[in-house]
Each structure stands twice: as structure tokens, then as C-alpha cells.
Write a protein that holds these residues in place. Structure first.
Motif, PDB file in Angstrom:
ATOM      1  N   VAL A 197       9.244  30.303  15.732  1.00 50.26           N
ATOM      2  CA  VAL A 197       9.892  31.600  15.949  1.00 50.26           C
ATOM      3  C   VAL A 197      10.703  31.992  14.719  1.00 50.26           C
ATOM      4  O   VAL A 197      10.662  33.137  14.256  1.00 50.26           O
ATOM      5  CB  VAL A 197      10.787  31.554  17.205  1.00 50.26           C
ATOM      6  N   MET A 198      11.456  31.040  14.172  1.00 51.08           N
ATOM      7  CA  MET A 198      12.246  31.319  12.980  1.00 51.08           C
ATOM      8  C   MET A 198      11.362  31.690  11.799  1.00 51.08           C
ATOM      9  O   MET A 198      11.697  32.593  11.014  1.00 51.08           O
ATOM     10  CB  MET A 198      13.110  30.103  12.629  1.00 51.08           C
ATOM     11  N   GLN A 199      10.218  31.043  11.663  1.00 53.49           N
ATOM     12  CA  GLN A 199       9.281  31.363  10.581  1.00 53.49           C
ATOM     13  C   GLN A 199       8.748  32.784  10.719  1.00 53.49           C
ATOM     14  O   GLN A 199       8.631  33.518   9.723  1.00 53.49           O
ATOM     15  CB  GLN A 199       8.133  30.356  10.568  1.00 53.49           C
ATOM     16  N   ASN A 200       8.432  33.186  11.942  1.00 54.70           N
ATOM     17  CA  ASN A 200       7.935  34.543  12.161  1.00 54.70           C
ATOM     18  C   ASN A 200       9.023  35.578  11.894  1.00 54.70           C
ATOM     19  O   ASN A 200       8.758  36.648  11.341  1.00 54.70           O
ATOM     20  CB  ASN A 200       7.398  34.687  13.591  1.00 54.70           C
ATOM     21  N   ARG A 201      10.247  35.250  12.257  1.00 52.19           N
ATOM     22  CA  ARG A 201      11.351  36.155  11.944  1.00 52.19           C
ATOM     23  C   ARG A 201      11.513  36.301  10.434  1.00 52.19           C
ATOM     24  O   ARG A 201      11.689  37.412   9.921  1.00 52.19           O
ATOM     25  CB  ARG A 201      12.651  35.622  12.557  1.00 52.19           C
TER      26      ARG A 201
ATOM     27  N   HIS B 286       2.406  29.500  19.941  1.00 50.54           N
ATOM     28  CA  HIS B 286       2.945  30.730  19.367  1.00 50.54           C
ATOM     29  C   HIS B 286       1.947  31.385  18.418  1.00 50.54           C
ATOM     30  O   HIS B 286       1.754  32.610  18.438  1.00 50.54           O
ATOM     31  CB  HIS B 286       4.263  30.437  18.642  1.00 50.54           C
ATOM     32  N   LYS B 287       1.276  30.588  17.595  1.00 50.40           N
ATOM     33  CA  LYS B 287       0.269  31.129  16.673  1.00 50.40           C
ATOM     34  C   LYS B 287      -0.899  31.736  17.441  1.00 50.40           C
ATOM     35  O   LYS B 287      -1.410  32.802  17.098  1.00 50.40           O
ATOM     36  CB  LYS B 287      -0.222  30.027  15.731  1.00 50.40           C
ATOM     37  N   TRP B 288      -1.336  31.044  18.492  1.00 53.49           N
ATOM     38  CA  TRP B 288      -2.439  31.528  19.321  1.00 53.49           C
ATOM     39  C   TRP B 288      -2.063  32.855  19.974  1.00 53.49           C
ATOM     40  O   TRP B 288      -2.865  33.793  20.034  1.00 53.49           O
ATOM     41  CB  TRP B 288      -2.771  30.476  20.375  1.00 53.49           C
ATOM     42  N   LEU B 289      -0.834  32.964  20.459  1.00 48.14           N
ATOM     43  CA  LEU B 289      -0.365  34.174  21.119  1.00 48.14           C
ATOM     44  C   LEU B 289      -0.333  35.349  20.142  1.00 48.14           C
ATOM     45  O   LEU B 289      -0.761  36.464  20.478  1.00 48.14           O
ATOM     46  CB  LEU B 289       1.028  33.927  21.697  1.00 48.14           C
ATOM     47  N   ILE B 290       0.147  35.122  18.925  1.00 48.45           N
ATOM     48  CA  ILE B 290       0.199  36.186  17.919  1.00 48.45           C
ATOM     49  C   ILE B 290      -1.197  36.669  17.571  1.00 48.45           C
ATOM     50  O   ILE B 290      -1.457  37.881  17.487  1.00 48.45           O
ATOM     51  CB  ILE B 290       0.947  35.695  16.664  1.00 48.45           C
TER      52      ILE B 290
END
Length: 295
Positions: free
Chosen positions: A153-157, A17-21
Motif C-alpha cells: 500500500v505504501m509503495q502504491n501511495r 494487492h497487485k492482482w486487485l490493481i
């Protein structure tokens, strides 16, 4: 043997997820759309039970022929991949064009009133986009979310909503989230809940939806009618590669009727609106489990 149902969480781990962002900060989302369509979706269609579930939805509920149903199954998965990419693109700071239908007439008016109200959503389109678009001043926006979602995902939200009046209420097995919902509405806030998927409590109400019987969770309709609150259906549909359209529709019910009748009327109005949007955007139905009771 019954097919395994989709777990309802975003695929991948925290590192992915971090790589994708990070990648989405520098490339056009359409490049990733193409990669997903060519390399990711064919693998998913082979390995995941969602293939058969989506195919039966197009064949039995929408009424397409065999070849068209197979093609639309591929398109449906590609669109689902796109809305997942879009979610992470927003975490990366990208913006999408968003048109809101009936915003001034309904949502803004309801937001000015002291009393809280309920928004009902569904697993069609990309409802998360609404959280970044429909936040209003003077009212807290409380979104009911799946507690089992990936931590990244929750952290990014949380990061996206840090400077807003948006709160997330996680659905808990012990039903403790009901106390948070009650407090939010007591304080005059907005509570947003999906009303097309049964989580936690198994209490449900049955309706004919797209020509066959289906079960819908009783909770969202019970919460609204318990206080006689106004209810809006909010559906966020992907309108093009770079734009979304948000449909805001008031759901009418007789607040003077018996409680049981209120629930029946409100749930019927919701199901009718959901069917309207699904027929309008049939490839954006993302409930990958056996939704209908067809034996």
C-alpha cells in the motif's frame, strides 16, 4: 474476554494487492462492489469483532432499533469495502467525481499564505481521496500515516504521489515523526493529521461525542496551538457509487487565550464538526474498536 481490536492496516498481502490493481484496470468497480457485498462481507461479519462494535455504535450512539442496527452494520461494512476498492482503483488509474465544498473560500486562501496550516481528518469516509484532490501549488502537503501499513500500500501511495508535492510522514513509536511535522510547518507547509484515533503518545483530551465520553489524541491540537496556526477540518464522504464530497471547514479558536484554553476550544470545534458529519453519514464511521467509555 475483550474483543480483539482491528489492527488498522489494509487486509491482504502484496500479491493480492497487485492482482486487485491489475483487475481494476479492466473492470468496473461496481462489479467488485457486488462481489465484496455478497461473498466477502458476510465472512467478515462472522469472523471479525467489528460486527459487534459497529452494531453497538448504531444501537447506542445513533439510536437505531435492533433490526435496523443489524442491517446498518452490514451496510457499513459494505461501504468500507467500497472505499478500500476505490483506493486500489485509484492506484489502477481510475478517477472518481469529486465535489469540494468551500474549497475556494478556505483552502485556497490558506494555501496562498506564507505560514503553514494544519488539516485535521478522521476515519470516516475515505480521506485518502483528499490527497489526490486537494494538493495545491506552492505548498508541500505532508500527511501523517500509520507506520504499520502494508508495504504494498505504501509503495502504491509513493507511486501515486511521485510527481506531486505530497509527502507521507509515518507515525513512529519513538515519536521521531514530530521532528518531521515541525520542519514541514516551519517551511510553511500543510500538515494533515487524523484527530480521532490515539497512536503513539497516549496523551488525550476527553469530550462528549454522540452522547457519551470519548478520548481524542491531544497531539494534533497541541501542534496547531503551539504555533497559533489556522486549522481546517477536512472530511471526504462517499456520496454515491462513483462520487465523493469533500467538506472543508475552518475550526475557530481564540489564539490569544491560554494554551490550555486554545486546545480545549480547538478540540471542541473539531469534535462538533466530526459529530455533524457522522450524523450526516452514519454508515461511514470506520473506527472498529471500542471508541466510547461506557464501562
Amino acid at each position: 474476554m475483550a474483543e480483539q481490536e482491528w489492527a488498522g492496516t489494509t487486509y491482504g498481502n502484496a500479491w493480492m494487492h497487485k492482482w486487485l490493481i491489475r483487475m481494476l484496470r479492466h473492470i468496473d468497480v461496481r462489479i467488485l462492489y457486488l462481489f465484496v457485498a455478497i461473498f466477502v462481507i458476510p465472512v467478515c461479519l462472522v469472523l471479525n469483532p467489528s460486527r459487534g462494535i459497529a452494531y453497538r455504535y448504531f444501537r447506542r450512539r445513533i439510536g437505531y432499533g435492533r433490526l435496523k442496527s443489524a442491517w446498518k452494520t452490514y451496510v457499513n461494512h459494505c461501504l468500507f469495502g467500497q472505499v478500500v476498492v476505490d483506493k486500489f482503483a485509484m492506484y489502477a488509474g481510475k478517477k472518481f467525481d469529486v465535489e469540494v465544498e468551500n474549497y475556494n473560500e478556505f483552502l485556497e486562501r490558506a494555501s496562498r499564505e506564507e505560514e503553514g496550516f494544519v488539516q485535521l481528518s478522521a476515519h470516516i469516509g475515505s480521506y485518502e481521496i483528499a490527497g489526490y484532490t486537494l494538493a495545491v501549488e506552492g505548498k508541500s502537503f505532508n500527511a501523517l500515516v500509520f507506520a504499520g501499513e502494508k508495504a504494498s500500500v505504501m509503495q502504491n501511495r509513493n507511486k501515486m504521489f511521485a510527481d506531486t508535492n505530497i509527502n507521507m510522514i509515518a507515525i513512529q513509536p519513538d515519536m521521531s515523526h514530530l521532528f518531521e511535522i515541525d520542519k514541514a510547518l516551519t517551511d510553511g507547509g500543510i500538515v494533515s493529521m487524523p484527530a480521532d484515533r490515539i497512536n503513539g503518545s497516549q496523551k488525550c483530551i476527553e469530550h462528549v461525542f454522540l452522547g457519551a465520553k470519548a478520548k481524542f489524541p491531544l497531539g494534533p491540537f497541541s501542534v496547531a496551538t503551539m504555533r497559533g496556526l489556522d486549522v481546517l477540518a477536512v472530511n471526504v464522504m462517499k456520496d454515491s457509487l462513483t462520487s465523493y464530497k469533500i467538506y472543508v471547514t475552518p475550526l475557530a479558536y481564540d489564539k490569544e487565550a491560554s494554551r490550555q484554553e486554545q486546545i480545549r476550544q480547538l478540540s471542541s470545534a473539531y469534535v462538533a464538526e466530526l459529530e455533524k458529519r457522522v450524523r450526516q453519514y452514519p454508515t461511514q464511521w470506520y473506527n472498529y474498536f471500542e471508541f466510547w467509555q461506557e464501562g
